[in-house]
Design a protein around this motif. Structure first.
Motif, mmCIF file in Angstrom:
data_model
loop_
_atom_site.group_PDB
_atom_site.id
_atom_site.type_symbol
_atom_site.label_atom_id
_atom_site.label_comp_id
_atom_site.label_asym_id
_atom_site.label_seq_id
_atom_site.Cartn_x
_atom_site.Cartn_y
_atom_site.Cartn_z
ATOM 1 N N PHE A 82 27.435 32.272 24.762
ATOM 2 C CA PHE A 82 26.409 31.917 25.740
ATOM 3 C C PHE A 82 25.750 33.168 26.319
ATOM 4 C CE2 PHE A 82 29.462 28.556 25.492
ATOM 5 C CZ PHE A 82 28.719 27.397 25.548
ATOM 6 N N GLN A 83 24.608 32.931 27.004
ATOM 7 C CA GLN A 83 23.916 34.047 27.686
ATOM 8 C C GLN A 83 24.835 34.736 28.668
ATOM 9 O OE1 GLN A 83 20.093 33.144 29.515
ATOM 10 N NE2 GLN A 83 19.656 31.755 27.830
ATOM 11 N N ASP A 84 25.571 33.879 29.420
ATOM 12 C CA ASP A 84 26.531 34.383 30.395
ATOM 13 C C ASP A 84 27.873 34.448 29.672
ATOM 14 O OD1 ASP A 84 27.073 33.908 33.743
ATOM 15 O OD2 ASP A 84 28.744 33.722 32.351
ATOM 16 N N SER A 86 30.830 33.850 30.515
ATOM 17 C CA SER A 86 31.676 32.705 30.828
ATOM 18 C C SER A 86 33.128 32.941 30.444
ATOM 19 C CB SER A 86 31.206 31.437 30.126
ATOM 20 O OG SER A 86 29.827 31.324 30.203
ATOM 21 N N LEU A 87 33.693 34.024 30.935
ATOM 22 C CA LEU A 87 35.110 34.288 30.659
ATOM 23 C C LEU A 87 35.957 33.648 31.749
ATOM 24 C CD1 LEU A 87 34.805 38.062 29.744
ATOM 25 C CD2 LEU A 87 34.627 36.076 28.251
ATOM 26 N N LEU A 88 37.221 33.395 31.422
ATOM 27 C CA LEU A 88 38.145 32.912 32.450
ATOM 28 C C LEU A 88 38.696 34.148 33.169
ATOM 29 C CD1 LEU A 88 40.032 30.097 30.511
ATOM 30 C CD2 LEU A 88 37.989 29.950 31.911
ATOM 31 N N PRO A 89 38.412 34.261 34.472
ATOM 32 C CA PRO A 89 38.698 35.532 35.165
ATOM 33 C C PRO A 89 40.187 35.870 35.238
ATOM 34 C CG PRO A 89 37.801 33.876 36.683
ATOM 35 C CD PRO A 89 37.725 33.295 35.313
ATOM 36 N N ARG A 127 41.491 42.506 32.749
ATOM 37 C CA ARG A 127 40.880 41.225 33.092
ATOM 38 C C ARG A 127 39.378 41.419 33.219
ATOM 39 N NH1 ARG A 127 45.048 40.248 36.825
ATOM 40 N NH2 ARG A 127 46.783 39.255 35.763
ATOM 41 N N PRO A 128 38.614 40.320 33.086
ATOM 42 C CA PRO A 128 37.144 40.446 33.127
ATOM 43 C C PRO A 128 36.643 41.216 34.345
ATOM 44 C CG PRO A 128 37.751 38.249 32.450
ATOM 45 C CD PRO A 128 39.037 38.954 32.766
ATOM 46 N N GLY A 129 37.318 41.036 35.496
ATOM 47 C CA GLY A 129 36.880 41.734 36.705
ATOM 48 C C GLY A 129 36.923 43.251 36.567
ATOM 49 N N GLU A 130 37.719 43.728 35.620
ATOM 50 C CA GLU A 130 37.860 45.181 35.444
ATOM 51 C C GLU A 130 36.970 45.706 34.320
ATOM 52 O OE1 GLU A 130 42.611 45.123 36.537
ATOM 53 O OE2 GLU A 130 41.921 44.575 34.546
ATOM 54 N N ARG A 136 32.203 42.556 28.948
ATOM 55 C CA ARG A 136 32.483 41.118 29.036
ATOM 56 C C ARG A 136 31.747 40.354 27.955
ATOM 57 N NH1 ARG A 136 31.132 40.508 35.331
ATOM 58 N NH2 ARG A 136 32.453 42.216 36.016
ATOM 59 N N ARG A 143 35.252 36.223 21.126
ATOM 60 C CA ARG A 143 35.828 34.888 21.279
ATOM 61 C C ARG A 143 35.164 33.893 20.323
ATOM 62 N NH1 ARG A 143 34.696 32.658 26.971
ATOM 63 N NH2 ARG A 143 32.630 32.525 26.039
ATOM 64 N N GLN B 404 29.013 26.950 32.637
ATOM 65 C CA GLN B 404 29.047 27.490 31.272
ATOM 66 C C GLN B 404 30.460 27.486 30.701
ATOM 67 O OE1 GLN B 404 26.714 30.945 30.314
ATOM 68 N NE2 GLN B 404 25.122 29.431 30.035
ATOM 69 N N VAL B 405 31.459 27.585 31.586
ATOM 70 C CA VAL B 405 32.838 27.498 31.095
ATOM 71 C C VAL B 405 33.101 26.071 30.601
ATOM 72 C CG1 VAL B 405 35.259 27.546 31.804
ATOM 73 C CG2 VAL B 405 33.737 29.403 32.472
ATOM 74 N N TYR B 412 33.563 23.373 21.791
ATOM 75 C CA TYR B 412 34.652 23.226 20.807
ATOM 76 C C TYR B 412 35.167 21.793 20.782
ATOM 77 C CZ TYR B 412 35.026 28.316 20.494
ATOM 78 O OH TYR B 412 34.787 29.638 20.293
ATOM 79 N N ILE B 503 45.596 37.074 40.744
ATOM 80 C CA ILE B 503 45.493 36.819 39.314
ATOM 81 C C ILE B 503 44.331 35.869 39.018
ATOM 82 C CG2 ILE B 503 46.672 35.828 37.323
ATOM 83 C CD1 ILE B 503 49.308 36.571 38.762
ATOM 84 N N TYR B 504 44.241 34.787 39.809
ATOM 85 C CA TYR B 504 43.338 33.706 39.408
ATOM 86 C C TYR B 504 41.939 33.808 39.970
ATOM 87 C CZ TYR B 504 46.973 31.363 36.920
ATOM 88 O OH TYR B 504 47.909 31.051 35.992
ATOM 89 N N ASN B 506 40.470 37.116 41.124
ATOM 90 C CA ASN B 506 40.224 38.501 41.541
ATOM 91 C C ASN B 506 38.742 38.827 41.533
ATOM 92 O OD1 ASN B 506 39.909 38.668 38.811
ATOM 93 N ND2 ASN B 506 41.083 40.547 38.574
ATOM 94 N N GLU B 507 38.012 38.116 40.718
ATOM 95 C CA GLU B 507 36.549 38.218 40.773
ATOM 96 C C GLU B 507 35.975 37.040 40.004
ATOM 97 O OE1 GLU B 507 33.012 41.234 39.481
ATOM 98 O OE2 GLU B 507 35.066 41.893 39.306
ATOM 99 N N VAL B 509 33.775 35.554 37.416
ATOM 100 C CA VAL B 509 33.045 36.124 36.279
ATOM 101 C C VAL B 509 32.230 35.025 35.603
ATOM 102 C CG1 VAL B 509 33.268 37.277 34.067
ATOM 103 C CG2 VAL B 509 34.778 37.862 35.932
#
Lengths: 248, 509
Positions: A82-84, A86-89, A127-130, A136, A143, B404-405, B412, B503-504, B506-507, B509
């Motif tokens: 996707f454009q974004d 969209s990762l699980l943080p 993690r995505p935040g880092e 990302r 993915r 989007q998530v 899928y 953990i869940y 932190n930012e 995204v």
């Protein structure tokens, strides 16, 4: 690996009173990479979402091979970036990439090779935040590749990636999906990227989207940054720009 | 159209209710609609006077509490350095169960309407303050930067950008706090007023008058819903946009050194103690009933007194903790189950939000009637008090899963269960923990109210008896202990939250 072609047969879509897609038909050959280029808001993302089965056409049908998109998705043979990103943080880069295989109900293959390929070596456990925006997005692309899909849909995939990395991804990724025989649809603003990555470019008009030019990209030689400097490449880009300008 | 449908549903419910009771006659717990209507028409004048009394007190408290919230919010924005200490003090005050401050306000104010109004104000100020602060802070960095580029200060940003941007949030806060004002006023009446719905409720409970109890609970709920509805209507007229608000104090700051944190706690405690001492001295309140920190310390230093308070507290907590956990678990679990069915989700969302309009504590007498005065009845009251806000918050939290998530999982063709487990429940966690924190004072309020009204156990009843026997040292000690427990449990929940959210969340995204 099965090669799957994509048929859009007179698909339409409207949101509220706005016709976003009027009868749109196209057949995309198996194993080919097709780029959809067009002005912002012309409906190219909507077409991509209908191919993915995320939006249902108001009329007309989409078939991937002989199957509807949902069936292909259920078999784990479809993936989309996707454009974004969209990762699980809460998941590391590695776990976010593995999610693609998990969701496609496939064994998680060699994540680390893919991580190296998209240039994220050393960041697998971050993690995505880092990660930076471009990193990302590379996780999101990895993915979409991990499940080795037959149909790969890319919506502005390299949008937030810096110019240097984009150049590398433009060179490194296409061989990967070409060697697997995947049918790829790429939505992009960048004419240069469209020419560089695709076998065929469809130029779309402003909304409602209609194909104003169907340009085969028959470039010889390897698709790398040197190709961009050739006269052949420049001519194709110029042609596409001309069509785009006429259509607006 | 929707009003018509609502009325239709109401009729269906009433007919079923009446019919069910006719089939199972002799129920002592549940009154039939006709019996309740009969009670209301026989006592119309009395009920109208009481409802008016309570409404007027609640309205006054509503105004004072919200003015306080607006004042505090403004100070915290204009003087950001004051924000941490001020919000800690506000939280501490909010953590003291209303039923505990009630008797103290009663001895300070005497038999008039003062305590009801003060409690209504206490019940509303924190919710409004929280929502208002979210609104005042919702101004983007670019806006404040723009103001700074032109050399304007925080005051200018407040007037030009924040005030207008926070209006929709203020209205949400006002709307949610309207039922809370009624709740505060009724609790004030429980602690020894002469008139009002709370007084009648107390009388009906003691006289085991089922019809009266039901009638009073329904009238209180109706008034709260009318207030909630009309403020919502007004808000819609004034500002079109309605933000989604998680009713909670912000999570603990992540970048905080432990020693700094301890220092802050010490500073806040000292501030509160000094405020307590100074305000009592400044108002020159009689030491006989207006105890100072030193009095409470001396009282609790004696082992016998300490044991009395602590054993009552232990009894209270043995009921409150299971109720608290059950309420949280049920709220979160039901929200998660309901989200699996989009149709059910759409249908329950407005109902759950409407239930915010009901001051849940008014149902406590009914629950005690239904489930008895023992462990089960007490637990149910606590659980119900926590269940509804948790359910609403978790439902909203589940909706915070980025679109989007959700699309990614759909692309899928992943199942709903998979989406729930891998994406939605983690996305719900901030909302869950926010309500778990806010539920701590709510649970203590519920348990002490039930003890006060019905079960005759625990620290609630200890406060009730000491208030009537003028053992003011005991009363003040109970209040202090309850406040300490509330703050400690709140901090413990916040610590767990901190670990999990690191953990869940932190930012985003």
């Amino acid at each position: 690996m099965a090669s799957v072609d994509i048929h859009c047969d007179s698909i339409t879509k409207r949101f509220g009173g706005t016709e976003v897609v009027i009868p749109f038909s196209v057949t995309l050959a198996a194993g080919q990479t097709t780029a959809l280029v067009g002005p912002s808001g012309c409906g190219k993302s909507t077409i991509l979402r209908m191919i993915a089965g995320l939006d249902t056409p108001d009329s007309g049908t989409v078939a991937l091979g002989a199957e509807p998109p949902r069936t292909v998705a259920r078999n784990g043979a479809l993936a989309m970036a996707f454009q974004d990103p969209s990762l699980l943080p809460w998941r590391s880069a590695r776990a976010n990439i593995a999610l693609g295989a998990e969701l496609a109900r496939k064994p998680v293959g060699d994540v680390d090779a893919l991580i190296d390929l998209v240039g994220l070596g050393g960041f697998a456990d971050h993690r995505p935040g880092e990660l930076s925006g471009g990193m990302r997005q590379r996780v999101a692309i990895a993915r979409s590749l991990i499940s080795e899909p037959d149909v790969l849909l890319l919506d502005e995939p390299f949008g937030a990636v810096d110019a240097m990395t984009r150049r590398r991804l433009n060179e490194d990724l296409p061989p990967l999906w070409r060697s697997r025989g995947a049918t790829v649809v790429l939505v992009t603003h960048s004419v240069q990227q469209a020419v560089l990555l695709s076998d065929r470019v469809l130029v779309l008009s402003p909304r409602p989207a209609r194909v104003v030019a169907d340009i085969p990209i028959a470039l010889t030689g390897t698709r790398d940054s040197k190709l961009v400097q050739t006269a052949e490449f420049a001519a194709l880009s110029k042609e596409i720009f001309a069509v785009l300008e006429d259509s607006i | 159209m929707t009003v018509l449908r609502l009325l239709l549903w109401l009729c269906v419910v009433l007919v079923l209710w009446e019919g069910a009771l006719r089939l199972v006659p002799g129920s002592l717990l549940v009154s039939s609609p006709l019996a309740i209507a009969g009670y209301v028409s026989n006592n119309a004048a009395l009920l109208a006077r009481a409802a008016l009394e309570t409404s007027v007190n609640a309205a006054q408290g509503f105004v004072w509490g919200n003015l306080a919230a607006i004042g505090l919010g403004t100070i915290m924005i204009v003087f950001p350095r004051s924000a941490r200490t001020l919000s800690a003090v506000c939280l501490l005050v909010f953590c003291v169960p209303l039923i505990a401050s009630g008797p103290i306000l009663r001895v300070l104010f005497g038999p008039g309407t003062g305590p009801q109004i003060a409690l209504a104000a206490l019940a509303v100020y924190y919710t409004t303050l929280l929502t208002l602060l979210v609104g005042l802070r919702a101004v983007s960095q670019t806006w404040t930067d723009l103001m700074r580029v032109y050399g304007r200060g925080p005051m200018s940003t407040l007037i030009r950008a924040r005030a207008r941007a926070s209006l929709p949030y203020l209205f949400v806060g006002l709307q949610i706090s309207a039922p809370a004002a009624l709740l505060g006023a009724m609790i004030g009446e429980f602690t020894g007023a002469e008139r009002g719905l709370g007084v009648l409720t107390l009388r009906a409970m003691r006289g085991l008058d089922t019809n009266a109890t039901w009638a009073l609970a329904l009238i209180a709920a109706l008034i709260a819903m009318i207030a909630y509805g009309s403020i919502g209507w007004l808000g819609q007229r004034v500002v079109a946009y309605r933000p989604v608000i998680l009713l909670s104090a912000p999570a603990v700051s992540v970048r905080q050194r432990p020693w700094k944190y301890l220092l802050e706690i010490g500073f806040t405690t000292a501030f509160v103690l000094i405020l307590w001492q100074v305000s009592m001295d400044a108002l020159d309140l009689n030491r006989f009933f207006a105890k100072r920190p030193g009095d409470v310390w001396a009282f609790l230093a004696e082992a016998q007194n300490r044991n009395t308070v602590l054993s009552a507290l232990a009894e209270t907590l043995s009921f409150a903790v299971p109720g608290y956990l059950a309420g949280l678990a049920l709220g979160a679990a039901l929200a998660a189950l309901v989200v699996l069915s989009p149709a059910l989700n759409r249908a329950t969302m407005p109902v759950a939000v409407a239930l915010r309009a009901v001051p849940i504590i008014t149902t406590a007498p009914l629950l005690v009637l239904a489930f008895g005065r023992g462990l089960v009845g007490t637990m149910v009251v606590v659980a119900v008090m926590i269940f509804f806000p948790t359910f609403v918050a978790c439902q909203q939290g589940l909706r915070q899963t980025p679109g989007q998530v959700v699309d990614l999982f759909r692309s899928y063709d992943a199942g709903r269960w998979h989406l729930l487990r891998a994406a939605q429940i983690p996305a719900m966690l901030p909302a869950f923990f926010a309500s778990a924190r806010m539920a701590v004072p709510a649970a203590l309020l519920a348990i002490t109210t039930v003890e006060w009204l019905a079960t005759g156990k625990g620290i609630g009843v200890l406060m009730a008896t000491t208030a009537s026997t003028s053992n003011y040292n005991m009363l003040w000690s109970c209040v202090v202990i309850l406040a300490v427990v509330a703050v400690v449990v709140y901090a413990a929940v916040a610590a767990v939250e901190h670990r999990v959210l690191r953990i869940y969340a932190n930012e985003q995204v």
